[in-house]
Design a protein around this motif. Sequence first.
Motif, short mmCIF file in Angstrom:
data_model
loop_
_atom_site.label_atom_id
_atom_site.label_comp_id
_atom_site.label_asym_id
_atom_site.label_seq_id
_atom_site.Cartn_x
_atom_site.Cartn_y
_atom_site.Cartn_z
N THR A 52 3.41 -5.47 18.40
CA THR A 52 3.16 -4.16 17.81
C THR A 52 4.01 -3.96 16.56
OG1 THR A 52 2.63 -3.28 19.99
CG2 THR A 52 3.10 -1.67 18.28
N GLU A 53 5.25 -4.44 16.59
CA GLU A 53 6.14 -4.33 15.43
C GLU A 53 5.54 -5.01 14.20
OE1 GLU A 53 10.41 -6.17 14.04
OE2 GLU A 53 10.08 -5.82 16.17
N GLU A 54 4.94 -6.18 14.39
CA GLU A 54 4.31 -6.89 13.28
C GLU A 54 3.03 -6.20 12.84
OE1 GLU A 54 3.86 -10.73 14.98
OE2 GLU A 54 5.92 -11.32 14.50
N ALA A 55 2.25 -5.69 13.79
CA ALA A 55 1.00 -5.00 13.47
C ALA A 55 1.28 -3.73 12.66
CB ALA A 55 0.23 -4.66 14.73
N ASN A 56 2.41 -3.09 12.90
CA ASN A 56 2.75 -1.86 12.19
C ASN A 56 3.14 -2.13 10.73
OD1 ASN A 56 2.17 -0.07 14.22
ND2 ASN A 56 4.22 -0.21 15.08
N ARG A 57 3.35 -3.37 10.35
CA ARG A 57 3.63 -3.72 8.95
C ARG A 57 2.36 -3.65 8.11
NH1 ARG A 57 8.43 -6.87 8.52
NH2 ARG A 57 9.30 -7.28 10.57
N ILE A 58 1.20 -3.75 8.76
CA ILE A 58 -0.08 -3.76 8.07
C ILE A 58 -0.69 -2.37 8.11
CG2 ILE A 58 -2.39 -4.80 8.03
CD1 ILE A 58 -1.11 -7.16 9.64
N LEU A 59 -1.12 -1.86 6.97
CA LEU A 59 -1.71 -0.53 6.89
C LEU A 59 -3.23 -0.64 6.76
CD1 LEU A 59 0.85 1.11 4.44
CD2 LEU A 59 0.80 1.23 6.93
N VAL A 60 -3.94 0.23 7.48
CA VAL A 60 -5.41 0.19 7.48
C VAL A 60 -5.97 1.56 7.15
CG1 VAL A 60 -5.59 -1.71 9.14
CG2 VAL A 60 -5.52 0.62 9.98
N ARG A 61 -7.21 1.54 6.63
CA ARG A 61 -8.02 2.75 6.47
C ARG A 61 -9.07 2.68 7.58
NH1 ARG A 61 -7.87 0.96 1.13
NH2 ARG A 61 -6.49 2.23 -0.14
N CYS B 54 0.85 -1.20 0.00
CA CYS B 54 0.00 0.00 0.00
C CYS B 54 0.88 1.25 0.00
CB CYS B 54 -0.91 0.00 1.22
SG CYS B 54 -1.99 1.42 1.30
N THR B 55 0.61 2.14 -0.92
CA THR B 55 1.34 3.41 -0.97
C THR B 55 0.41 4.59 -0.74
OG1 THR B 55 1.06 3.46 -3.37
CG2 THR B 55 3.11 2.51 -2.53
N ASP B 56 -0.81 4.33 -0.32
CA ASP B 56 -1.82 5.36 -0.08
C ASP B 56 -1.45 6.16 1.17
OD1 ASP B 56 -4.07 6.90 -0.04
OD2 ASP B 56 -5.47 5.23 0.03
N SER B 57 -1.46 7.47 1.09
CA SER B 57 -1.05 8.32 2.21
C SER B 57 -2.11 8.42 3.30
CB SER B 57 -0.71 9.72 1.71
OG SER B 57 -1.84 10.30 1.12
N CYS B 58 -3.35 8.01 3.04
CA CYS B 58 -4.39 8.11 4.06
C CYS B 58 -4.45 6.87 4.95
CB CYS B 58 -5.75 8.37 3.42
SG CYS B 58 -6.40 6.98 2.49
N CYS B 59 -3.55 5.95 4.75
CA CYS B 59 -3.50 4.73 5.57
C CYS B 59 -2.56 4.94 6.74
CB CYS B 59 -3.02 3.55 4.74
SG CYS B 59 -4.10 3.17 3.39
N ARG B 60 -2.81 4.20 7.82
CA ARG B 60 -1.89 4.26 8.95
C ARG B 60 -1.62 2.85 9.47
NH1 ARG B 60 -5.89 6.98 13.32
NH2 ARG B 60 -6.45 5.08 14.40
N PRO B 61 -0.52 2.66 10.20
CA PRO B 61 -0.18 1.33 10.70
C PRO B 61 -1.25 0.78 11.65
CG PRO B 61 1.72 2.78 10.83
CD PRO B 61 0.52 3.63 10.48
N MET B 62 -1.53 -0.49 11.53
CA MET B 62 -2.56 -1.12 12.34
C MET B 62 -2.21 -1.08 13.83
SD MET B 62 -4.32 -4.79 11.53
CE MET B 62 -3.14 -5.85 12.30
N GLY B 63 -0.94 -1.09 14.16
CA GLY B 63 -0.52 -1.05 15.56
C GLY B 63 -0.79 0.28 16.23
N GLN B 64 -1.14 1.32 15.48
CA GLN B 64 -1.42 2.65 16.03
C GLN B 64 -2.90 2.91 16.21
OE1 GLN B 64 0.56 5.57 13.63
NE2 GLN B 64 2.57 4.73 14.06
N MET B 65 -3.72 1.89 15.98
CA MET B 65 -5.16 2.05 16.19
C MET B 65 -5.45 2.16 17.69
SD MET B 65 -6.54 -0.84 13.49
CE MET B 65 -8.26 -0.69 13.95
N ALA B 66 -6.57 2.78 18.03
CA ALA B 66 -7.01 2.87 19.41
C ALA B 66 -7.90 1.66 19.74
CB ALA B 66 -7.80 4.16 19.63
#
Length: 97
Positions: A86-95, A16-28
Amino acid sequence: MTSIATQLTRRSVNICTDSCCRPMGQMACGECGVIAGFAEQTDMAISRRLFDLGFAEGVQVELVRRAPLRDPVMFRIGSSQMLLRTEEANRILVRIS
């Protein structure tokens, strides 16, 4: 066949190269999102393993809880719950939805 089933049969990992995505590990906690793909700078062997576990593009994911020291993190995917570092979760990007 659904798009997720098609991806699983092709076993293709999307970057994913979309700028509106963020790492899954940063979700609340309690936040839901849809997987957009994987970060570019990740080890593809680990990304492939995560993909094989069900973290595929288009799948809805929810952060259920964090451990007291913020690692590991529990996610709900469909009817399954999985723990990831968390390191592995940050590899995945989510909208975020």
